[in-house]
Write an enzyme that holds these catalytic residues in place. Structure first.
Site, PDB file in Angstrom:
ATOM      1  N   GLY A 197       0.782  -1.233   0.000  1.00  0.00           N
ATOM      2  CA  GLY A 197       0.000   0.000   0.000  1.00  0.00           C
ATOM      3  C   GLY A 197       0.814   1.283   0.000  1.00  0.00           C
ATOM      4  CG  MET A 244      -1.394  -7.697  -7.026  1.00  0.00           C
ATOM      5  SD  MET A 244      -0.563  -6.988  -8.494  1.00  0.00           S
ATOM      6  CE  MET A 244       0.878  -6.250  -7.754  1.00  0.00           C
ATOM      7  NE  ARG A 245      -8.248 -11.363  -5.553  1.00  0.00           N
ATOM      8  CZ  ARG A 245      -8.239 -12.699  -5.534  1.00  0.00           C
ATOM      9  NH1 ARG A 245      -8.814 -13.380  -6.502  1.00  0.00           N
ATOM     10  NH2 ARG A 245      -7.687 -13.348  -4.527  1.00  0.00           N
ATOM     11  CB  ILE A 246      -8.374  -9.667 -14.149  1.00  0.00           C
ATOM     12  CG1 ILE A 246      -6.887  -9.684 -14.508  1.00  0.00           C
ATOM     13  CG2 ILE A 246      -9.218  -9.251 -15.341  1.00  0.00           C
ATOM     14  CD1 ILE A 246      -6.476 -10.795 -15.430  1.00  0.00           C
ATOM     15  CG  ASN A 291      -4.234  -0.440 -12.659  1.00  0.00           C
ATOM     16  OD1 ASN A 291      -4.166  -0.652 -11.448  1.00  0.00           O
ATOM     17  ND2 ASN A 291      -3.508  -1.131 -13.537  1.00  0.00           N
ATOM     18  CG  HIS A 320       1.214  -1.930 -15.465  1.00  0.00           C
ATOM     19  ND1 HIS A 320       0.828  -3.132 -14.918  1.00  0.00           N
ATOM     20  CD2 HIS A 320       2.243  -2.211 -16.305  1.00  0.00           C
ATOM     21  CE1 HIS A 320       1.588  -4.103 -15.415  1.00  0.00           C
ATOM     22  NE2 HIS A 320       2.449  -3.559 -16.259  1.00  0.00           N
ATOM     23  CD  GLU A 347     -15.942  -4.667 -21.316  1.00  0.00           C
ATOM     24  OE1 GLU A 347     -16.445  -5.736 -21.688  1.00  0.00           O
ATOM     25  OE2 GLU A 347     -16.358  -3.541 -21.659  1.00  0.00           O
ATOM     26  CG  ASP A 366      -2.125  -4.455 -16.951  1.00  0.00           C
ATOM     27  OD1 ASP A 366      -2.769  -3.851 -16.068  1.00  0.00           O
ATOM     28  OD2 ASP A 366      -1.396  -5.432 -16.702  1.00  0.00           O
ATOM     29  CD  GLU A 371       4.226   2.162  -9.251  1.00  0.00           C
ATOM     30  OE1 GLU A 371       3.194   1.994  -8.600  1.00  0.00           O
ATOM     31  OE2 GLU A 371       4.966   1.219  -9.605  1.00  0.00           O
TER      32      GLU A 371
HETATM   33  C1  GAR Z   1       3.056  -1.028  -7.515  1.00  0.00           C
HETATM   34  O1  GAR Z   1       4.317  -1.073  -8.124  1.00  0.00           O
HETATM   35  C2  GAR Z   1       1.960  -1.071  -8.576  1.00  0.00           C
HETATM   36  O2  GAR Z   1       2.279  -0.387  -9.747  1.00  0.00           O
HETATM   37  C3  GAR Z   1       1.878  -2.546  -8.835  1.00  0.00           C
HETATM   38  O3  GAR Z   1       1.954  -3.114  -7.559  1.00  0.00           O
HETATM   39  C4  GAR Z   1       2.788  -2.297  -6.735  1.00  0.00           C
HETATM   40  C5  GAR Z   1       2.046  -2.038  -5.452  1.00  0.00           C
HETATM   41  O4  GAR Z   1       2.890  -1.484  -4.494  1.00  0.00           O
HETATM   42  N1  GAR Z   1       0.682  -2.913  -9.520  1.00  0.00           N
HETATM   43  C6  GAR Z   1       0.616  -3.915 -10.370  1.00  0.00           C
HETATM   44  O5  GAR Z   1       1.578  -4.630 -10.637  1.00  0.00           O
HETATM   45  C7  GAR Z   1      -0.733  -4.110 -11.012  1.00  0.00           C
HETATM   46  N2  GAR Z   1      -0.664  -5.073 -12.053  1.00  0.00           N
HETATM   47  P1  GAR Z   1       2.296  -0.986  -3.116  1.00  0.00           P
HETATM   48  O6  GAR Z   1       1.497  -2.138  -2.528  1.00  0.00           O
HETATM   49  O7  GAR Z   1       3.490  -0.626  -2.287  1.00  0.00           O
HETATM   50  O8  GAR Z   1       1.412   0.188  -3.383  1.00  0.00           O
END
Ligand code: GAR
Length: 221
Positions: free
Chosen positions: A15, A90-92, A107, A109, A142, A145, A174
Site C-alpha cells: 500500500g 492484483m486481480r482482474i 490503475n 502499472h 475490459e 492493462d 509512481e
Molecule cells: C506497484 O508497483 C503497482 O504499480 C503494482 O503493484 C505495486 C504495489 O505497491 N501494480 C501492479 O503490478 C498491477 N498489475 P504498493 O502495494 O506498495 O502500493
C-alpha cells in the site's frame, strides 16, 4: 471551495501507492479524499494504513469473480465513490464491473504499457533486459492493462540494478504520478477520445515537485 472527489482505492499489498494518495490528500496537494480502501487480502498492510488514517477498510473475501466484484461495487456505491483507483490491486476486474465504472476507474502499472502487462511488470522488464522502463496510469477497460493511457514516466535501468532496486525506483515515481493523475481527474482535465486521453490545459507539477533528472515525465505531469 469546490467539492472534493470521493476516492475508493483497491489495493492488495503493502500500500505505498495508497500512502502516496493519503499523503497528497492530507497535505492538500489533491482535491480528493479517500472514503474507502478495499482489499482482497485480509492481512494487506494497505488496510492497516487505512485504519491508521481513519479511513474505512473493507476486506472482500476472494470468491467467484462476478460475485466478488458485486460486493466491491456495493461498497463503492454505498460510499458514493466518484473515482475508483487500482493501487497495487492484483486481480482482474469482471466485465460488468468495468462497464459500470468505465471512465471512473483508473490503475497504475509498474511498466511502460503496452509492454510488460501483468502482475510482475518490473521483473519482466528487468529480465527482458530493457534499458528504459517506467510506470503508466490508465483508465481500466475490459482488457487487462489495456485502457487509454493517462500519464507515463520513463526511468533508466542502471548497471547495478536488480529487480528490487528497479522496482523501488519505479515506485518512487509512481508516488508522484498517481496523485498527479487523480488531481488531473479532479480538475476535470482528462477527456477520453477513443484510445487516447486528451489532457486539457492547466498547471503542471514539474516545477513544484522534486524533478529527478533520471525520470522523463509525459506531458500533463
Ligand atoms: C506497484 O508497483 C503497482 O504499480 C503494482 O503493484 C505495486 C504495489 O505497491 N501494480 C501492479 O503490478 C498491477 N498489475 P504498493 O502495494 O506498495 O502500493
Amino acid at each position: 471551495m469546490t467539492k472534493k472527489l470521493r476516492l475508493g482505492i483497491l489495493a492488495s499489498g503493502n500500500g505505498t501507492d495508497l500512502q502516496s494518495i493519503i499523503d497528497a490528500s492530507e497535505g492538500g496537494l489533491i482535491d480528493a479524499d479517500i472514503v474507502v480502501v478495499v482489499s482482497d487480502r485480509k492481512d494487506a498492510f494497505a488496510l492497516k494504513r487505512a485504519k491508521t488514517h481513519n479511513i474505512e477498510g473493507f476486506f472482500v473475501n476472494p470468491k467467484e469473480k462476478d460475485e466478488m466484484d458485486k460486493e466491491i461495487d456495493d461498497v463503492l456505491t454505498k460510499n458514493n465513490v466518484d473515482l475508483v483507483v487500482g493501487a497495487g490491486y492484483m486481480r482482474i476486474l469482471s466485465g460488468d464491473f468495468v462497464k459500470k465504472w468505465y471512465g471512473k476507474l483508473i490503475n497504475i502499472h509498474p511498466a511502460l504499457l503496452p509492454s510488460f502487462k501483468g502482475t510482475n511488470g518490473q521483473g519482466d522488464a528487468f529480465d527482458y533486459g530493457v534499458k528504459i522502463t517506467g510506470c503508466t496510469t490508465h483508465f481500466i477497460d475490459e482488457k487487462t492493462d489495456h485502457g487509454p493511457i493517462i500519464l507515463q514516466a520513463a526511468i533508466k535501468v542502471m548497471p547495478g540494478d536488480n529487480r528490487d532496486t528497479l522496482a523501488q525506483r519505479i515506485l518512487k515515481v509512481e508516488h508522484q504520478v498517481l496523485p498527479r493523475t487523480i488531481q488531473l481527474y479532479a480538475e476535470g482535465r482528462l477527456k477520453i477520445e477513443g484510445r487516447k486521453v486528451k489532457i486539457l490545459p492547466g498547471d503542471s507539477w514539474l516545477k513544484e515537485q522534486e524533478n529527478n533528472s533520471w525520470v522523463l515525465y509525459s506531458e500533463g505531469y
